[in-house]
Design an enzyme around this catalytic site. Structure first.
Site, PDB file in Angstrom:
ATOM      1  N   HIS A 314       0.146 -61.261   7.637  1.00  0.00           N
ATOM      2  CA  HIS A 314       1.075 -60.520   6.785  1.00  0.00           C
ATOM      3  C   HIS A 314       2.001 -61.505   6.110  1.00  0.00           C
ATOM      4  O   HIS A 314       2.399 -62.497   6.718  1.00  0.00           O
ATOM      5  CB  HIS A 314       1.900 -59.523   7.612  1.00  0.00           C
ATOM      6  CG  HIS A 314       2.550 -58.485   6.773  1.00  0.00           C
ATOM      7  ND1 HIS A 314       3.758 -58.691   6.161  1.00  0.00           N
ATOM      8  CD2 HIS A 314       2.123 -57.247   6.407  1.00  0.00           C
ATOM      9  CE1 HIS A 314       4.063 -57.611   5.464  1.00  0.00           C
ATOM     10  NE2 HIS A 314       3.080 -56.729   5.582  1.00  0.00           N
ATOM     11  N   ASP A 371      -2.921 -52.215   9.567  1.00  0.00           N
ATOM     12  CA  ASP A 371      -4.257 -51.727   9.218  1.00  0.00           C
ATOM     13  C   ASP A 371      -5.320 -52.003  10.276  1.00  0.00           C
ATOM     14  O   ASP A 371      -6.443 -51.527  10.165  1.00  0.00           O
ATOM     15  CB  ASP A 371      -4.720 -52.372   7.897  1.00  0.00           C
ATOM     16  CG  ASP A 371      -3.958 -51.820   6.709  1.00  0.00           C
ATOM     17  OD1 ASP A 371      -3.607 -50.625   6.752  1.00  0.00           O
ATOM     18  OD2 ASP A 371      -3.714 -52.575   5.749  1.00  0.00           O
TER      19      ASP A 371
END
Ligand code: CMC
Length: 436
Positions: A314, A371
């Site tokens: 991320h 996710d």
């Protein structure tokens, strides 16, 4: 660059250019990194700042969502994400993000009623959806459908009229759920089911997606809760790729539908919201290819054919994504409840286990993101992988709307228009085609 803040003065930093110190004013954050303003730099020094991917550039001041990527902290309007996910409904969170405060019972009921009223699609809209290929990727159809709302409702497209914006807000929250359930129905060859205003937002979404017209369908409370939680976890994430897109498009005074449709398109990419689908495709591929998690991880680490561990890493989180921790727990519970514990969950857990102790991932601070486990839950609920990213979009809708409204109401908003550092040819004489 040095910080020069005498007592009681507004903080500044100094940038020294060609021996001359230039003070740059600092905008102080209530939490996290403050920023210094560079908007007069070009005028004063002839220099621009260069920051590909905006890794160190704040595009706005915002009071909606706070992330501390090093500590793994996420808060909506100051409230920690775990408390919000545990205690609120999705529409409650929408109100919090959009209005700034948790709604009281009356305000929440009014919002629920308003959203329920806007759930039906307008005349001709179903035919519009039907004109697109039933097997088209649902993100392409969703973006087209959100965009098309401006064609059906031109009376609510003025960004400067608060009443129109309020109506467009309720419409977007409501109609995105109707459109998302329609995407599933069309892909599975089923007629649409009419909304039922007496059901809750999430329960009715599940009924319209998986039930039959006129038939009894009651979603398991545990599944309603799990989906509610997933939508809340996706509801906002400050200035990510799709949200920045929504803001930039809106900064040209484009209407809310047009701006959010652009956000849906930005979300579709596998580096962003498309990752939830990509994770499942990756897990299926490992299973069907008979590959071990170890050999797959070696490919990732050797960067073979650009293979990445989807659902990992991320831009902001350099610790465990707090949303992923909640999703992982939920995945265990939901899959257990549905008796759907499958091989793919074991593959995912195996990949995570290696990643959390492997030097490649540890040294790059790569942890599971939101996710990584969501697709497994959506799959167990009955959604096919192509529907995972539309579900992300449904969840992100309040955030896009809140950020767009904050941008519209911010007196410092200017049209989004970055500069560049030009590196092409300098002036040269045009050569006619016959002489080339
Ligand atoms: N698998 C393997 N290596 C990775 C991964 C990954 N998932 N993510 C980053 N890296 C490596 C990358 O190769 C680079 O290595 P090196 O230093 O040797 O060049 C280093 O880590 C830094 O990567 P980056 O691409 O510069 O980092 P970024 O901040 O620009 O990208 C990201 C962030 C999310 C796009 C990226 O981590 C990624 O592609 N992840 C997989 C896709 C994914 O799961 N996306 C969902 C993000 S969370 C939900 C959302 O926002 O939509």
């Amino acid at each position: 660059m040095t910080s020069t803040t005498p007592a009681n003065a507004s903080p500044t930093v100094e940038l020294v250019v060609d021996g001359t110190a230039r003070p740059l004013s600092v905008v102080e954050a209530s939490d996290g990194a403050s920023g210094f303003k560079v908007n007069t730099l070009l005028r004063d020094t002839g220099l621009v700042t260069l920051d590909p991917g905006f890794t160190n550039t704040a595009s706005c001041e915002s009071a909606i969502t706070y992330i501390d990527g090093d500590q793994g902290i996420l808060r909506y309007r100051g409230y920690p994400i775990d408390q919000v996910a545990e205690g609120a409904t999705f529409l409650e969170v929408a109100a919090l993000l959009i209005d700034g405060e948790l709604p009281g019972t009356e305000a929440l009921e009014a919002l629920e009623k308003r959203v329920a009223e806007h759930a039906p699609l307008p005349g001709g809209f179903e035919a519009f959806l039907a004109a697109l290929p039933a097997q088209a990727h649902p993100m392409a159809t969703l973006a087209a459908a959100v965009n098309a709302l401006a064609a059906w409702y031109p009376e609510v497209v003025d960004p400067r009229d608060p009443e129109q914006v309020d109506t467009a807000t309720a419409m977007l929250l409501a109609k995105t759920s109707t459109i998302t359930s329609a995407l599933h129905r069309r892909r599975t060859g089923q007629a649409l089911v009419a909304p039922d205003a007496s059901q809750g937002f999430v329960a009715d979404f599940l009924r319209r997606t998986f039930g039959s017209e006129g038939g009894e369908y009651a979603a398991e409370p545990a599944i309603v809760d799990a989906l509610e939680k997933l939508l809340i976890l996706h509801a906002d994430h400050e200035q990510n790729c799709s949200t920045s897109t929504v803001r930039v498009v809106g900064s040209s005074n484009a209407n809310l539908f047009a701006s959010v449709a652009a956000g849906v398109n930005a979300l579709s990419g596998p580096a962003h919201g498309g990752a939830n689908e990509a994770v499942l495709v990756m897990l299926e591929k490992i299973r069907s290819g008979g590959e071990t998690v170890e050999t797959f991880m070696n490919k990732v680490k050797n960067k073979e054919d650009g293979v990445r561990l989807m659902g990992f890493g991320h831009r902001v989180y350099k610790a465990y994504d707090p949303r992923a921790a909640i999703v992982k727990k939920s995945a265990d519970e939901v899959l257990e409840k549905l008796g759907a514990k499958d091989e793919l969950l074991e593959i995912a857990q195996g990949l995570e286990q290696i990643a959390l102790s492997d030097e490649y991932f540890v040294s790059r601070n790569l942890y599971p993101n939101v996710d990584f486990y969501t697709g497994l839950i959506y799959k167990a609920m009955g959604f096919e992988p192509a529907m995972f990213t539309p579900l992300f979009a449904l969840g992100r809708m309040p955030g896009w709307i809140a950020q767009w409204r904050e941008m519209v109401n911010d007196p410092s908003t200017k049209i989004g228009r970055p500069r560049q550092v030009y590196t092409g040819a300098t002036e040269r004489r045009f050569v006619p085609i016959t002489q080339r």
